[in-house]
Design a protein around this motif. Sequence first.
Motif, PDB file in Angstrom:
ATOM      1  N   ARG A   1     -58.585   1.422 -62.945  1.00 22.25           N
ATOM      2  CA  ARG A   1     -58.207   0.074 -62.520  1.00 22.25           C
ATOM      3  C   ARG A   1     -57.290  -0.574 -63.552  1.00 22.25           C
ATOM      4  N   ARG A   2     -57.588  -0.368 -64.822  1.00 20.05           N
ATOM      5  CA  ARG A   2     -56.778  -0.960 -65.889  1.00 20.05           C
ATOM      6  C   ARG A   2     -55.316  -0.528 -65.797  1.00 20.05           C
ATOM      7  N   VAL A   3     -55.060   0.743 -65.513  1.00 24.25           N
ATOM      8  CA  VAL A   3     -53.669   1.228 -65.502  1.00 24.25           C
ATOM      9  C   VAL A   3     -52.972   1.002 -64.175  1.00 24.25           C
ATOM     10  N   LEU A   4     -53.719   0.622 -63.128  1.00 22.42           N
ATOM     11  CA  LEU A   4     -53.092   0.337 -61.831  1.00 22.42           C
ATOM     12  C   LEU A   4     -52.387  -1.016 -61.852  1.00 22.42           C
ATOM     13  N   ALA A   5     -51.223  -1.048 -61.243  1.00 27.70           N
ATOM     14  CA  ALA A   5     -50.488  -2.303 -61.060  1.00 27.70           C
ATOM     15  C   ALA A   5     -51.224  -3.164 -60.033  1.00 27.70           C
ATOM     16  N   PRO A   6     -50.928  -4.464 -59.972  1.00 24.70           N
ATOM     17  CA  PRO A   6     -51.519  -5.302 -58.928  1.00 24.70           C
ATOM     18  C   PRO A   6     -51.271  -4.686 -57.547  1.00 24.70           C
ATOM     19  N   ALA A   7     -52.305  -4.631 -56.740  1.00 21.18           N
ATOM     20  CA  ALA A   7     -52.291  -4.027 -55.399  1.00 21.18           C
ATOM     21  C   ALA A   7     -52.050  -2.526 -55.444  1.00 21.18           C
ATOM     22  N   GLY A   8     -52.201  -1.908 -56.622  1.00 19.91           N
ATOM     23  CA  GLY A   8     -52.050  -0.464 -56.751  1.00 19.91           C
ATOM     24  C   GLY A   8     -53.116   0.275 -55.967  1.00 19.91           C
ATOM     25  N   VAL A   9     -52.833   1.530 -55.658  1.00 16.21           N
ATOM     26  CA  VAL A   9     -53.701   2.334 -54.800  1.00 16.21           C
ATOM     27  C   VAL A   9     -54.326   3.479 -55.605  1.00 16.21           C
ATOM     28  N   LEU A  10     -55.600   3.671 -55.369  1.00 18.96           N
ATOM     29  CA  LEU A  10     -56.329   4.814 -55.915  1.00 18.96           C
ATOM     30  C   LEU A  10     -56.713   5.719 -54.760  1.00 18.96           C
ATOM     31  N   ALA A  11     -56.435   7.013 -54.883  1.00 22.86           N
ATOM     32  CA  ALA A  11     -56.863   7.992 -53.889  1.00 22.86           C
ATOM     33  C   ALA A  11     -57.716   9.041 -54.598  1.00 22.86           C
ATOM     34  N   VAL A  12     -58.938   9.190 -54.133  1.00 24.21           N
ATOM     35  CA  VAL A  12     -59.878  10.140 -54.716  1.00 24.21           C
ATOM     36  C   VAL A  12     -60.239  11.177 -53.664  1.00 24.21           C
ATOM     37  N   LEU A  13     -59.922  12.439 -53.963  1.00 20.88           N
ATOM     38  CA  LEU A  13     -60.336  13.556 -53.120  1.00 20.88           C
ATOM     39  C   LEU A  13     -61.455  14.248 -53.879  1.00 20.88           C
ATOM     40  N   GLU A  14     -62.623  14.337 -53.264  1.00 24.09           N
ATOM     41  CA  GLU A  14     -63.767  14.862 -54.001  1.00 24.09           C
ATOM     42  C   GLU A  14     -64.727  15.577 -53.071  1.00 24.09           C
ATOM     43  N   PHE A  15     -65.399  16.593 -53.621  1.00 24.78           N
ATOM     44  CA  PHE A  15     -66.489  17.236 -52.896  1.00 24.78           C
ATOM     45  C   PHE A  15     -67.599  16.225 -52.701  1.00 24.78           C
ATOM     46  N   GLN A  16     -68.393  16.443 -51.666  1.00 27.43           N
ATOM     47  CA  GLN A  16     -69.543  15.584 -51.418  1.00 27.43           C
ATOM     48  C   GLN A  16     -70.633  16.402 -50.753  1.00 27.43           C
ATOM     49  N   ARG A  17     -71.810  15.816 -50.692  1.00 26.72           N
ATOM     50  CA  ARG A  17     -72.876  16.446 -49.924  1.00 26.72           C
ATOM     51  C   ARG A  17     -72.476  16.340 -48.456  1.00 26.72           C
ATOM     52  N   PRO A  18     -72.405  17.452 -47.750  1.00 22.84           N
ATOM     53  CA  PRO A  18     -71.942  17.412 -46.356  1.00 22.84           C
ATOM     54  C   PRO A  18     -72.786  16.494 -45.486  1.00 22.84           C
ATOM     55  N   THR A  19     -72.101  15.802 -44.587  1.00 21.12           N
ATOM     56  CA  THR A  19     -72.780  14.888 -43.672  1.00 21.12           C
ATOM     57  C   THR A  19     -72.820  15.433 -42.249  1.00 21.12           C
ATOM     58  N   VAL A  20     -72.033  16.459 -41.961  1.00 19.24           N
ATOM     59  CA  VAL A  20     -72.015  17.061 -40.628  1.00 19.24           C
ATOM     60  C   VAL A  20     -73.306  17.876 -40.457  1.00 19.24           C
ATOM     61  N   PRO A  21     -74.025  17.677 -39.351  1.00 23.98           N
ATOM     62  CA  PRO A  21     -75.283  18.395 -39.151  1.00 23.98           C
ATOM     63  C   PRO A  21     -75.118  19.906 -39.335  1.00 23.98           C
ATOM     64  N   GLY A  22     -76.036  20.494 -40.072  1.00 21.87           N
ATOM     65  CA  GLY A  22     -76.010  21.936 -40.311  1.00 21.87           C
ATOM     66  C   GLY A  22     -75.131  22.363 -41.470  1.00 21.87           C
ATOM     67  N   MET A  23     -74.121  21.556 -41.806  1.00 20.76           N
ATOM     68  CA  MET A  23     -73.190  21.945 -42.858  1.00 20.76           C
ATOM     69  C   MET A  23     -73.870  21.962 -44.230  1.00 20.76           C
TER      70      MET A  23
END
Length: 149
Positions: A52-74
Amino acid sequence: ARPKAVRHGRRLPLAGADALALPFRDGVFAAVTVAFGVRNFADLDAGLDEIRRVLAPAGVLAVLEFQRPTVPGMAALMRVWNRLVIGPVGRLLSPDGGAYSYLPASVETFPDARELGARLAARGLAPVERRELSGGIAALTVARKVEAT
């Protein structure tokens, strides 16, 4: 990154740094992207504060990350995959087999979508979009820096 940039005819300034102490001035980036990295921050909240500190005003953060699957069975499929494929193949291919045990463990302890959204919002990064990918194995979370009032 350097060889890839050269291959594509791009001259890019590259830097390596500790994500918890970035060597950049405040507010200098229009966007920050992190792919499969924030779950490795020694302190997630400190890392988000630093982004957040290095982002300009209204700057965008995009995070691509693994997660615990939410799709049934996955989730069950991923547990079997991690136990029968990731661990054993990682130990065969890498002198650091422990790194391949770390991956599933780090995904299990990473905040779920609701908690990540709350942590972003608490730091002045308003979530604007979240998209699950690959059957819920990963997620793209996009947030925008909001100015304190």
